[in-house]
Motif scaffolding. Structure first.
Motif, mmCIF file in Angstrom:
data_model
loop_
_atom_site.group_PDB
_atom_site.id
_atom_site.type_symbol
_atom_site.label_atom_id
_atom_site.label_comp_id
_atom_site.label_asym_id
_atom_site.label_seq_id
_atom_site.Cartn_x
_atom_site.Cartn_y
_atom_site.Cartn_z
ATOM 1 N N LYS A 194 0.832 -1.214 0.000
ATOM 2 C CA LYS A 194 0.000 0.000 0.000
ATOM 3 C C LYS A 194 0.862 1.258 0.000
ATOM 4 O O LYS A 194 0.561 2.221 -0.711
ATOM 5 N N LYS A 205 0.739 3.920 -2.971
ATOM 6 C CA LYS A 205 0.399 5.321 -2.691
ATOM 7 C C LYS A 205 1.413 6.246 -3.350
ATOM 8 O O LYS A 205 1.048 7.272 -3.943
ATOM 9 N N MET A 246 0.602 6.325 -6.956
ATOM 10 C CA MET A 246 -0.607 7.104 -7.221
ATOM 11 C C MET A 246 -0.316 8.600 -7.251
ATOM 12 O O MET A 246 -0.933 9.356 -7.998
ATOM 13 N N ASP A 247 0.643 9.017 -6.424
ATOM 14 C CA ASP A 247 1.004 10.437 -6.358
ATOM 15 C C ASP A 247 1.903 10.865 -7.509
ATOM 16 O O ASP A 247 2.151 12.059 -7.705
ATOM 17 N N LYS A 295 -2.341 3.905 -14.282
ATOM 18 C CA LYS A 295 -2.809 4.648 -13.106
ATOM 19 C C LYS A 295 -4.094 4.047 -12.518
ATOM 20 O O LYS A 295 -4.201 3.879 -11.302
ATOM 21 N N ASP A 296 -5.058 3.715 -13.384
ATOM 22 C CA ASP A 296 -6.326 3.151 -12.894
ATOM 23 C C ASP A 296 -6.096 1.826 -12.166
ATOM 24 O O ASP A 296 -6.713 1.569 -11.133
ATOM 25 N N VAL A 310 -4.534 2.503 -8.703
ATOM 26 C CA VAL A 310 -5.537 2.990 -7.756
ATOM 27 C C VAL A 310 -6.421 1.849 -7.279
ATOM 28 O O VAL A 310 -6.696 1.712 -6.078
ATOM 29 N N TYR A 341 -4.589 -0.425 -4.881
ATOM 30 C CA TYR A 341 -4.493 0.213 -3.564
ATOM 31 C C TYR A 341 -5.827 0.077 -2.813
ATOM 32 O O TYR A 341 -5.858 -0.293 -1.639
ATOM 33 N N ASN A 342 -6.931 0.372 -3.499
ATOM 34 C CA ASN A 342 -8.253 0.302 -2.871
ATOM 35 C C ASN A 342 -8.582 -1.123 -2.410
ATOM 36 O O ASN A 342 -9.142 -1.324 -1.329
ATOM 37 N N SER A 355 -8.196 -4.380 -14.425
ATOM 38 C CA SER A 355 -7.694 -3.776 -13.188
ATOM 39 C C SER A 355 -8.102 -4.595 -11.972
ATOM 40 O O SER A 355 -7.309 -4.805 -11.051
#
Length: 197
Positions: free
Chosen positions: A55, A59, A62-63, A70-71, A74, A77-78, A181
């Protein structure tokens, strides 16, 4: 003096299992050694530590505005943020071995009231692990990693592996970006469950 030094050298072809005398007698009598499913243990810290490291790395990705996938990043991570004890149903088994045949920390942890250190040929342990029913390509007999930098490097490799992998066959050719994804996120959870950190 040379003789003593030679005797102290570890045989890297062997791994050692520290256990009590009663357990040793059972191992010899039954000709088997048991491993425990990590998700049935009181402490599943090793798996959740891998999730937390992943994670943190996700993160950071993601930043990063220029990150690819990217999708997927994210969503991974979720999905990892939802992981709780009992969520992973796959079988990951642990059994403690050491490269040292006479280690005070091992004696204290596994034989506080006395016990033995049993040497097993490393190759035999690898062969046994590889020939277990249901063993897949990501399952193997592996060494635990305790170094933080090495842990992060290994987890980053698994994140990249998951983000860049697609299901094969007709499923892989028809899967939508969103489904891809989701599949990557699930694949990452399986990879992390098999990481020995």
């Amino acid at each position: 003096k040379k003789e003593c030094e030679t005797m102290k050298q570890q045989d890297k072809n062997y791994l050692y299992h520290y256990t009590t005398l009663d357990a040793f007698i059972n191992i010899v009598k039954e000709q088997e050694i048991w491993a425990s499913n990590i998700f049935c243990m009181n402490d599943t810290h090793e798996f959740h530590w891998a999730v937390e490291l992943a994670k943190d790395l996700l993160k950071t990705e993601m930043d990063n505005k220029s990150v690819e996938h990217k999708d997927t990043v994210v969503l991974m991570y979720n999905e990892l943020s939802k992981v709780k004890p009992g969520d992973i149903t796959m079988s990951v088994f642990a059994c403690s071995f050491s490269e040292n045949d006479d280690d005070l920390n091992q004696w204290r942890a596994y034989c506080p009231n006395g016990g033995v250190s049993i040497g097993f040929p490393r190759k035999d342990l690898n062969d046994i692990a590889e020939n277990q029913p249901g063993i897949g390509s990501i399952d193997r007999f592996v060494k635990c990693i305790y170094d933080d930098n090495e842990q992060r490097c290994l987890i980053r490799e698994e994140i990249n592996r998951a983000a860049n992998t697609k299901p094969g066959g007709t499923i892989g050719s028809k899967i939508s970006d969103e489904e891809q994804s989701q599949w990557c996120a699930q694949f990452l959870k399986i990879l992390l469950a098999s990481k020995p950190i």
